[in-house]
Design an enzyme around this catalytic site. Structure first.
Site, PDB file in Angstrom:
ATOM      1  N   GLY A 119      33.718  46.484  45.887  1.00 47.34           N
ATOM      2  CA  GLY A 119      34.999  46.208  46.849  1.00 47.34           C
ATOM      3  C   GLY A 119      35.582  47.363  47.472  1.00 47.34           C
ATOM      4  CE  LYS A 288      53.018  54.286  46.479  1.00 50.23           C
ATOM      5  NZ  LYS A 288      51.907  54.785  47.616  1.00 50.23           N
ATOM      6  CG  HIS A 346      54.629  47.240  45.983  1.00 48.50           C
ATOM      7  ND1 HIS A 346      53.737  47.392  44.556  1.00 48.50           N
ATOM      8  CD2 HIS A 346      53.411  47.194  46.450  1.00 48.50           C
ATOM      9  CE1 HIS A 346      52.594  47.144  44.804  1.00 48.50           C
ATOM     10  NE2 HIS A 346      52.419  47.101  46.213  1.00 48.50           N
TER      11      HIS A 346
HETATM   12  P1  NDP Z   1      37.682  42.622  47.489  1.00 49.22           P
HETATM   13  O1  NDP Z   1      37.816  41.375  48.435  1.00 49.22           O
HETATM   14  O2  NDP Z   1      36.989  43.899  48.235  1.00 49.22           O
HETATM   15  O3  NDP Z   1      36.602  42.187  46.285  1.00 49.22           O
HETATM   16  C1  NDP Z   1      36.354  43.020  45.272  1.00 49.22           C
HETATM   17  C2  NDP Z   1      34.790  42.508  45.023  1.00 49.22           C
HETATM   18  O4  NDP Z   1      34.956  41.234  44.495  1.00 49.22           O
HETATM   19  C3  NDP Z   1      33.815  42.391  46.112  1.00 49.22           C
HETATM   20  O5  NDP Z   1      33.292  43.520  46.362  1.00 49.22           O
HETATM   21  C4  NDP Z   1      32.975  41.036  45.753  1.00 49.22           C
HETATM   22  O6  NDP Z   1      31.954  42.039  44.930  1.00 49.22           O
HETATM   23  C5  NDP Z   1      33.936  40.359  44.645  1.00 49.22           C
HETATM   24  N1  NDP Z   1      34.362  39.208  45.485  1.00 49.22           N
HETATM   25  C6  NDP Z   1      34.845  39.342  46.624  1.00 49.22           C
HETATM   26  N2  NDP Z   1      35.327  37.960  46.547  1.00 49.22           N
HETATM   27  C7  NDP Z   1      35.025  37.230  45.859  1.00 49.22           C
HETATM   28  C8  NDP Z   1      34.993  35.897  45.306  1.00 49.22           C
HETATM   29  N3  NDP Z   1      35.592  34.868  46.162  1.00 49.22           N
HETATM   30  N4  NDP Z   1      34.524  35.448  44.139  1.00 49.22           N
HETATM   31  C9  NDP Z   1      33.803  36.359  43.427  1.00 49.22           C
HETATM   32  N5  NDP Z   1      33.894  37.633  43.685  1.00 49.22           N
HETATM   33  C10 NDP Z   1      34.290  38.097  44.808  1.00 49.22           C
HETATM   34  O7  NDP Z   1      39.032  43.055  46.953  1.00 49.22           O
HETATM   35  P2  NDP Z   1      39.684  44.315  47.051  1.00 49.22           P
HETATM   36  O8  NDP Z   1      38.742  45.658  46.580  1.00 49.22           O
HETATM   37  O9  NDP Z   1      40.557  44.534  48.322  1.00 49.22           O
HETATM   38  O10 NDP Z   1      40.706  44.114  45.816  1.00 49.22           O
HETATM   39  C11 NDP Z   1      40.565  43.886  44.613  1.00 49.22           C
HETATM   40  C12 NDP Z   1      41.777  43.537  43.816  1.00 49.22           C
HETATM   41  O11 NDP Z   1      42.836  44.571  44.026  1.00 49.22           O
HETATM   42  C13 NDP Z   1      42.390  42.269  44.207  1.00 49.22           C
HETATM   43  O12 NDP Z   1      43.284  41.502  43.236  1.00 49.22           O
HETATM   44  C14 NDP Z   1      43.522  42.668  45.196  1.00 49.22           C
HETATM   45  O13 NDP Z   1      44.484  41.717  45.428  1.00 49.22           O
HETATM   46  C15 NDP Z   1      44.013  44.062  44.749  1.00 49.22           C
HETATM   47  N6  NDP Z   1      44.654  45.023  45.539  1.00 49.22           N
HETATM   48  C16 NDP Z   1      43.920  45.406  46.598  1.00 49.22           C
HETATM   49  C17 NDP Z   1      44.609  46.421  47.291  1.00 49.22           C
HETATM   50  C18 NDP Z   1      43.624  46.921  48.540  1.00 49.22           C
HETATM   51  O14 NDP Z   1      43.967  47.762  49.192  1.00 49.22           O
HETATM   52  N7  NDP Z   1      42.258  46.473  48.631  1.00 49.22           N
HETATM   53  C19 NDP Z   1      45.612  46.913  47.192  1.00 49.22           C
HETATM   54  C20 NDP Z   1      46.206  46.375  45.927  1.00 49.22           C
HETATM   55  C21 NDP Z   1      45.711  45.348  45.223  1.00 49.22           C
HETATM   56  P3  NDP Z   1      30.483  41.215  44.962  1.00 49.22           P
HETATM   57  O15 NDP Z   1      30.245  40.209  45.818  1.00 49.22           O
HETATM   58  O16 NDP Z   1      29.721  42.607  44.819  1.00 49.22           O
HETATM   59  O17 NDP Z   1      30.322  40.749  43.391  1.00 49.22           O
HETATM   60  C1  BG6 Z   2      49.409  46.777  48.234  1.00 49.46           C
HETATM   61  C2  BG6 Z   2      49.649  45.732  49.386  1.00 49.46           C
HETATM   62  O1  BG6 Z   2      49.747  46.408  47.033  1.00 49.46           O
HETATM   63  O2  BG6 Z   2      50.353  47.867  48.703  1.00 49.46           O
HETATM   64  C3  BG6 Z   2      49.386  46.138  50.755  1.00 49.46           C
HETATM   65  O3  BG6 Z   2      48.643  44.728  48.903  1.00 49.46           O
HETATM   66  C4  BG6 Z   2      50.036  47.407  51.081  1.00 49.46           C
HETATM   67  O4  BG6 Z   2      49.568  45.075  51.677  1.00 49.46           O
HETATM   68  C5  BG6 Z   2      49.780  48.320  50.055  1.00 49.46           C
HETATM   69  O5  BG6 Z   2      49.717  47.743  52.319  1.00 49.46           O
HETATM   70  C6  BG6 Z   2      50.617  49.571  50.319  1.00 49.46           C
HETATM   71  O6  BG6 Z   2      50.581  50.726  49.347  1.00 49.46           O
HETATM   72  P1  BG6 Z   2      50.501  52.093  49.876  1.00 49.46           P
HETATM   73  O7  BG6 Z   2      50.526  53.110  48.598  1.00 49.46           O
HETATM   74  O8  BG6 Z   2      49.521  52.302  50.826  1.00 49.46           O
HETATM   75  O9  BG6 Z   2      51.921  52.428  50.339  1.00 49.46           O
END
Ligand code: NDP
Ligand code: BG6
Length: 598
Positions: A119, A288, A346
């Site tokens: 992800g 941070k 946050h």
């Molecule tokens: P992703 O949507 O990229 O999901 C991570 C992995 O989970 C995917 O690569 C996929 O892997 C699997 N996945 C995605 N959707 C589903 C589904 N519906 N059911 C089962 N598996 C699924 O998420 P992020 O990496 O963006 O975020 C991960 C967590 O971190 C979340 O809880 C998000 O809210 C939190 N978060 C993310 C931030 C960001 O900047 N991205 C910032 C702060 C928090 P595969 O298909 O290979 O199994």
């Molecule tokens: C995440 C939020 O928790 O923090 C995002 O889901 C936001 O929407 C991000 O962009 C901001 O983090 P940072 O460290 O880039 O300020």
């Protein structure tokens, strides 16, 4: 760039991401049965959880120290860190910096599992942070990293995938490429379904093979997955892949529910499989640099703490703004909105650290007790004290910046707010009557996060007639700039040098990049390291979240029930006008929008 990976990376990563994306789609089958534990066992774990969350708990039940080592002299710590960097190998110095036990550092294996390894967050933050920690010799000697997700990849493909996001941004002593190769050799990939105990058992076996040379192994799981599968994974991983003799900890990403009810459900479901001391709820803002410094600023300086109250402070502003929209995360964002995404976690966490009373010690439980107390003293957030906005498209000089509703993943008539500002009061002796204004928005004019403390006017000011008609502009303001260009400055009135008496408002300025040469660690580096060390100070305790949701759930429900329409603001602007009226209602002006604030 590493010798092995540098040349093939860019091309391979591009094609591989395509391949992974295809497999990804093919592998997204509905999940099978959720790992469940027998009811009797649930009860036992709940009892353990309740016991372990008691404030007096000082160990994690695993033999690793959970408290920091405040007694270590600062100079000694700094010398130890420098020594660790120079030596290039894990040494006693490293342990001294972070209070690790020598025995564990040398003898135990550490397996780090990133669940959801394919992800966005894993690629953007988790693997780069793990590499940075390795580069700085902050990881224990015998560590291995395992990526786990449904996408099919072998170890080599996985290494190529993550190599593309590792950087040598740290003080590269010329060996970064070599270190990157060494790091990647310790990374492995295990494909599996999230609800399959068998697949986690296969991961367990793989880890056990990697850990076999050490007498014991600790295991850290980072759940970087969508929230709807947190508990499924916690269940399967804890049942089938927990450490047999060392500790098992899980970092859980936000969001922790959508309201009080869903939070309680998530929390109860996690407690069925994990004790409180095993759960590390991450809020990366707490990692941070400037946020960690907040307590130092307040409690290690005589000059600030006496001013830290209603007696001297007129208002406090906690501000978050981004100069980009929800691009790429619209699907997630639309279900949550800016209040849940940023303000309820946050900004509220920052407020709690800012406003809490001095804790009895730097122990995690003492700090978190104070945070809970101050949050409990906070009044409910009310709709009449809130402004909601949503960005719309804007065309400037022939370029059109897309509005929130132009995102394909956002429903056409969505009224989800991408901007919100609210005022809250803390009804205790220290803060009674002081407005705290919280503001967060996407697609605004700039990217910034800061705390602004506006002080009261000087009573009977001798220089009043020199300060202009608007005394608000001449009051002291302390700004803690969290990002970018981290720093702290205090606006003061000063005589302009020379003959005559002219006064201007200028800054006592501690800008980090001018004062300190070191590259600041990413928040995720600090937090992952803290989890490895069993230090929960910067992680959120269950009861903190309970109170945070109590304060926001009624207003969020009201917004949704009444279908409150957000005020539209153009992409790249300063946000909705309503935010100014909200501040004005409390006699406040947003410090970040002041004409003199560049
Ligand atoms: P992703 O949507 O990229 O999901 C991570 C992995 O989970 C995917 O690569 C996929 O892997 C699997 N996945 C995605 N959707 C589903 C589904 N519906 N059911 C089962 N598996 C699924 O998420 P992020 O990496 O963006 O975020 C991960 C967590 O971190 C979340 O809880 C998000 O809210 C939190 N978060 C993310 C931030 C960001 O900047 N991205 C910032 C702060 C928090 P595969 O298909 O290979 O199994
Ligand atoms: C995440 C939020 O928790 O923090 C995002 O889901 C936001 O929407 C991000 O962009 C901001 O983090 P940072 O460290 O880039 O300020």
């Amino acid at each position: 760039m590493p010798a092995l990976h540098s040349m093939r990376l860019s091309a391979q990563v591009l094609t591989l991401s395509g391949k992974v994306a295809q497999r990804h789609a093919a592998d997204h089958q509905p999940q099978r049965a959720v790992c469940r534990q027998p009811a009797r066992q649930h009860h036992r774990l709940r009892v353990q959880a309740a016991q372990s969350s008691a404030p007096s708990a000082s160990t994690n039940g695993s033999g690793t120290a959970t408290t920091q080592s405040p007694e270590i002299e600062a100079a000694e710590v700094e010398a130890a860190a420098a020594d660790a960097r120079q030596n290039g190998s894990p040494s006693f110095s490293n342990m001294k910096v972070y209070g690790l036990q020598e025995e564990n550092w040398e003898k135990a294996a550490l397996s780090i599992v990133v669940v959801g390894a394919s992800g966005d967050l894993a690629k953007k933050k988790i693997f780069p942070s793990l590499f940075a920690l390795y580069y700085e010799n902050m990881l224990p000697q015998n560590f291995k990293v395992y990526g786990y997700a449904r996408s099919k990849m072998n170890d080599e493909e996985f290494r190529d995938l993550i190599a593309g996001s590792l950087t040598c941004r740290l003080n590269d002593a010329g060996d970064c490429g070599k270190k990157m190769d060494e790091f990647l050799e310790r990374c492995f990939y295990q494909a599996g379904q999230y609800a399959s105990e068998d697949d986690f058992a296969a991961l367990d076996k793989r880890m056990a093979d990697g850990e076999s040379e050490q007498s014991c192994a600790d295991r850290m799981f980072y759940l970087s997955i969508p929230p709807n599968i947190f508990t499924t994974v916690a269940a399967c991983a804890s049942k089938a892949a927990s450490s047999k003799c060392g500790w098992t900890r899980m970092i859980v990403e936000k969001p922790f529910g959508k309201d009080s009810e869903s939070f309680q459900e998530l929390s109860a479901a996690l407690y069925e499989h994990l004790r409180e001391d095993q759960i590390y709820r991450i809020d990366h803002y707490l990692g941070k640099e400037l946020i960690e410094n907040l307590t130092v600023l307040r409690f290690a300086n005589l000059v600030f703490e006496p001013l830290w109250s209603r007696q001297y402070i007129r208002n406090v502003q906690v501000i978050f703004s981004e100069n980009f929209g929800t691009e790429g995360r619209g699907g997630y964002f639309d279900q949550y909105g800016i209040v849940r995404d940023v303000i309820q976690n946050h900004l509220l966490q920052i407020l709690a650290l800012f406003a809490m009373e001095q804790p009895a010690s730097l122990d995690a439980e003492d700090i978190r007790n104070e945070k809970v107390k101050v949050l409990k003293s906070m009044g409910q957030v009310r709709l009449e004290d809130m402004v909601l906005g949503q960005y719309r498209s804007r065309t400037t000089r022939g370029t059109t910046l897309p509005g929130y509703l132009d995102d394909d993943t956002v429903p056409p008539n969505s009224i989800t707010p991408t901007f919100a500002a609210c005022s809250v009061f803390i009804n205790n002796a220290r803060w009674d009557g002081v407005p705290f204004l919280l503001k967060a928005g996407k697609a605004l004019a700039n990217k910034a996060a800061e705390i602004r403390v506006q002080f009261r006017h000087v009573p009977g000011n001798l220089y009043r007639n020199k300060l202009g008609l608007d005394l608000d502009k001449a009051t002291n303001e302390l700004v803690i700039r969290i990002q970018p260009n981290e720093g702290i400055y205090l606006k003061v009135n000063n005589k302009v040098p020379g003959l005559g008496l002219r006064i201007d408002t200028t800054r006592l300025d501690l800008t980090y990049k001018s004062k300190y040469q070191a590259t600041l660690p990413d928040a995720y580096e600090r937090l992952i390291l803290d989890c490895i060390n069993g230090d929960r100070r910067l992680f959120i305790r269950n009861d903190e979240l309970e109170v945070a949701w109590e304060k926001f759930t009624p207003v969020l429900k009201e917004i949704e029930d009444r279908g409150v329409q957000p005020e539209l603001y153009p992409y790249g602007s300063r946000g909705p006008v309503g935010a100014h009226y909200l501040a004005a209602k409390h006699g406040v002006r947003w410090g970040d929008l002041a004409a003199d604030d560049e």
